[in-house]
Motif scaffolding. Structure first.
Motif, PDB file in Angstrom:
ATOM      1  N   UNK A 140       0.586 104.582  16.678  1.00 60.66           N
ATOM      2  CA  UNK A 140       0.533 105.578  17.755  1.00 60.66           C
ATOM      3  C   UNK A 140       0.701 104.831  19.073  1.00 60.66           C
ATOM      4  N   UNK A 141       1.727 105.182  19.814  1.00 59.36           N
ATOM      5  CA  UNK A 141       1.997 104.459  21.066  1.00 59.36           C
ATOM      6  C   UNK A 141       2.045 105.447  22.233  1.00 59.36           C
ATOM      7  N   UNK A 142       1.355 105.101  23.296  1.00 59.79           N
ATOM      8  CA  UNK A 142       1.389 105.928  24.496  1.00 59.79           C
ATOM      9  C   UNK A 142       2.706 105.660  25.228  1.00 59.79           C
ATOM     10  N   UNK A 143       3.259 106.677  25.871  1.00 59.69           N
ATOM     11  CA  UNK A 143       4.544 106.494  26.558  1.00 59.69           C
ATOM     12  C   UNK A 143       4.490 105.398  27.632  1.00 59.69           C
ATOM     13  N   UNK A 199      -4.880 107.166  22.141  1.00 52.97           N
ATOM     14  CA  UNK A 199      -6.113 106.627  21.563  1.00 52.97           C
ATOM     15  C   UNK A 199      -6.890 107.716  20.826  1.00 52.97           C
ATOM     16  N   UNK A 200      -7.039 108.870  21.474  1.00 53.49           N
ATOM     17  CA  UNK A 200      -7.796 109.965  20.856  1.00 53.49           C
ATOM     18  C   UNK A 200      -7.134 110.463  19.582  1.00 53.49           C
ATOM     19  N   UNK A 201      -5.820 110.726  19.669  1.00 57.70           N
ATOM     20  CA  UNK A 201      -5.120 111.258  18.500  1.00 57.70           C
ATOM     21  C   UNK A 201      -5.001 110.185  17.424  1.00 57.70           C
ATOM     22  N   UNK A 202      -4.786 108.946  17.852  1.00 57.42           N
ATOM     23  CA  UNK A 202      -4.684 107.843  16.885  1.00 57.42           C
ATOM     24  C   UNK A 202      -5.981 107.688  16.105  1.00 57.42           C
ATOM     25  N   UNK A 248       5.970 104.352  10.738  1.00 58.96           N
ATOM     26  CA  UNK A 248       6.362 105.419  11.663  1.00 58.96           C
ATOM     27  C   UNK A 248       5.662 105.175  12.997  1.00 58.96           C
ATOM     28  N   UNK A 249       6.487 105.011  14.006  1.00 51.38           N
ATOM     29  CA  UNK A 249       5.987 104.842  15.372  1.00 51.38           C
ATOM     30  C   UNK A 249       5.996 106.235  15.990  1.00 51.38           C
ATOM     31  N   UNK A 250       4.849 106.671  16.489  1.00 50.43           N
ATOM     32  CA  UNK A 250       4.773 108.012  17.063  1.00 50.43           C
ATOM     33  C   UNK A 250       4.332 107.901  18.518  1.00 50.43           C
ATOM     34  N   UNK A 251       5.213 108.408  19.383  1.00 50.84           N
ATOM     35  CA  UNK A 251       4.941 108.284  20.827  1.00 50.84           C
ATOM     36  C   UNK A 251       4.284 109.541  21.367  1.00 50.84           C
TER      37      UNK A 251
END
Ligand code: F6P
Length: 364
Positions: A230-233, A189-192, A175-178
């Protein structure tokens, strides 16, 4: 020395963030109750200042807003020098100066992110007395350790990733979560880190898709058939980063620096990883959910502290400054040092090392 200021204005500009009402309340209550000032709230950011749309703030309408998300004043992204008017962008700063004077304002408090700090600085150079506060869920405002709204967004994104874990696990999926974050990776980074993402991709560290796929295959071979990315937009692959030569403003500020709109890479990453790993993938875009709803306890305390301090600094005659937090101390920072700057994640930041130490793949 305290000046005998009579009138102050306040506005909220840029994207909204949880904690804005708390900050308005902090500024307003302190200004009214401790300094006997008249406080005028302009509607919809700089547009309201231009159109002279405002409300009088008082003890009544400043009550009961502590827990409310959004902003009671409304917000807009319209900038004083590029105000959309009849299909074109016009410089309306002179009208704003006139309205400032019409209200006999002694100071204007502008709450906003990086763009707002720049707009405020322009008005300062036009002679207006302005003090700003930093708010953005992206946490990218320079001159402050933290911005109002970031902590709430971090909690929302963390909870979302926690929830995605169980479904990814059940279906043996990637699951990729943006997350949001604009061109910085603080949120992802923080949430990841907080939610134990297996891969974290941030704009500051361009990624190699092969390395990510390899890390996911290794997990699979080790018996963990699911992965959370976890990917930043604003994240970007190494090829694009090389092309833009490190100029992450190449697309004019709202893109991710290589001609794509923000978020353009997430879908691509999900598809590429499916092809490269033979695991099914899904993409979840957290979007504006991260900006909505009630502020966290941390943001309520931060916004109250910043808002009340702001009113006190204004009363002390401070102008041309942002009230930020540095090393736990609240104080004024020269707007000249904030405007046009962006606080990115340093490559040697402790959160980056913590991610590496715990085996998180950062894609480099
Ligand atoms: O700057 C705050 C932010 O939430 C970014 O993270 C995001 O890219 C952007 O605003 C979204 O903007 P809009 O509110 O215009 O959709």
């Amino acid at each position: 020395m305290q000046l005998s200021l009579r009138n102050i204005g306040i506005l909220t500009a840029g994207g909204d963030s949880p904690g804005l009402n708390v900050a308005i309340r902090g500024v307003g209550k302190t200004a009214i109750q401790h300094f006997g000032m008249r406080v005028v709230g302009f509607r919809d950011g700089f547009r309201g200042l231009m159109e002279n749309r405002f409300i009088e703030l008082n003890n009544d309408n400043l009550s009961g807003i502590l827990t409310l998300g959004g902003t009671m004043l409304g917000a807009s992204r319209d900038k004083p020098h590029r105000m959309p008017i009849a299909g074109r962008k016009a410089d309306m700063t002179d009208i704003m100066v006139e309205n400032f004077e019409k209200h006999r304002l002694d100071a204007l408090v502008c709450l906003g992110g990086g763009g707002t700090q720049g707009s405020a600085y322009r008005l300062v150079r036009k002679g207006l007395r302005i003090v700003t506060l930093p708010k953005t869920i992206d946490n990218d405002v320079a001159g402050t350790d933290v911005s109002i709204g970031f902590n709430t967004a971090l909690s929302i994104a963390t909870e979302a990733i926690d929830r995605l874990h169980s479904t990814a696990h059940s279906h043996h999926r990637i699951i990729v979560v943006e997350t949001m974050g604009h061109n910085t990776g603080w949120l992802a980074l923080g949430a990841g880190l907080a939610a134990g993402a297996d891969v974290i991709l941030i704009p500051e560290i361009p990624y190699d898709i092969e390395k990510i796929a390899e890390a996911i295959r290794r997990r699979s071979m080790g018996g963990r058939g699911f992965s959370i990315v976890a990917i930043s937009e604003g994240a970007r692959p190494i090829e694009a980063a090389a092309k833009s030569g490190g100029n992450d403003n190449a697309s004019g500020g709202r893109g991710n620096g290589h001609g794509d709109s923000l978020g353009a890479q997430s879908q691509h990453v999900a598809r590429q990883l499916e092809e490269l790993t033979d695991l099914e993938s899904r993409l979840t875009i957290l979007g504006h959910v991260q900006r909505g709803g009630t502020p966290s306890a941390f943001d309520r305390v931060l916004a109250t502290q910043l808002g009340t301090s702001c009113a006190r600094f204004v009363a002390d005659g401070v102008t041309g400054s942002m009230i930020g937090v540095q090393g736990g101390e609240v104080g004024p920072v020269d707007l000249a040092d904030v405007a046009g700057e962006r606080k990115t994640v340093p490559l040697d930041h402790p959160w980056v090392s913590a991610a590496r130490d715990t085996g998180v793949e950062l894609g480099d």
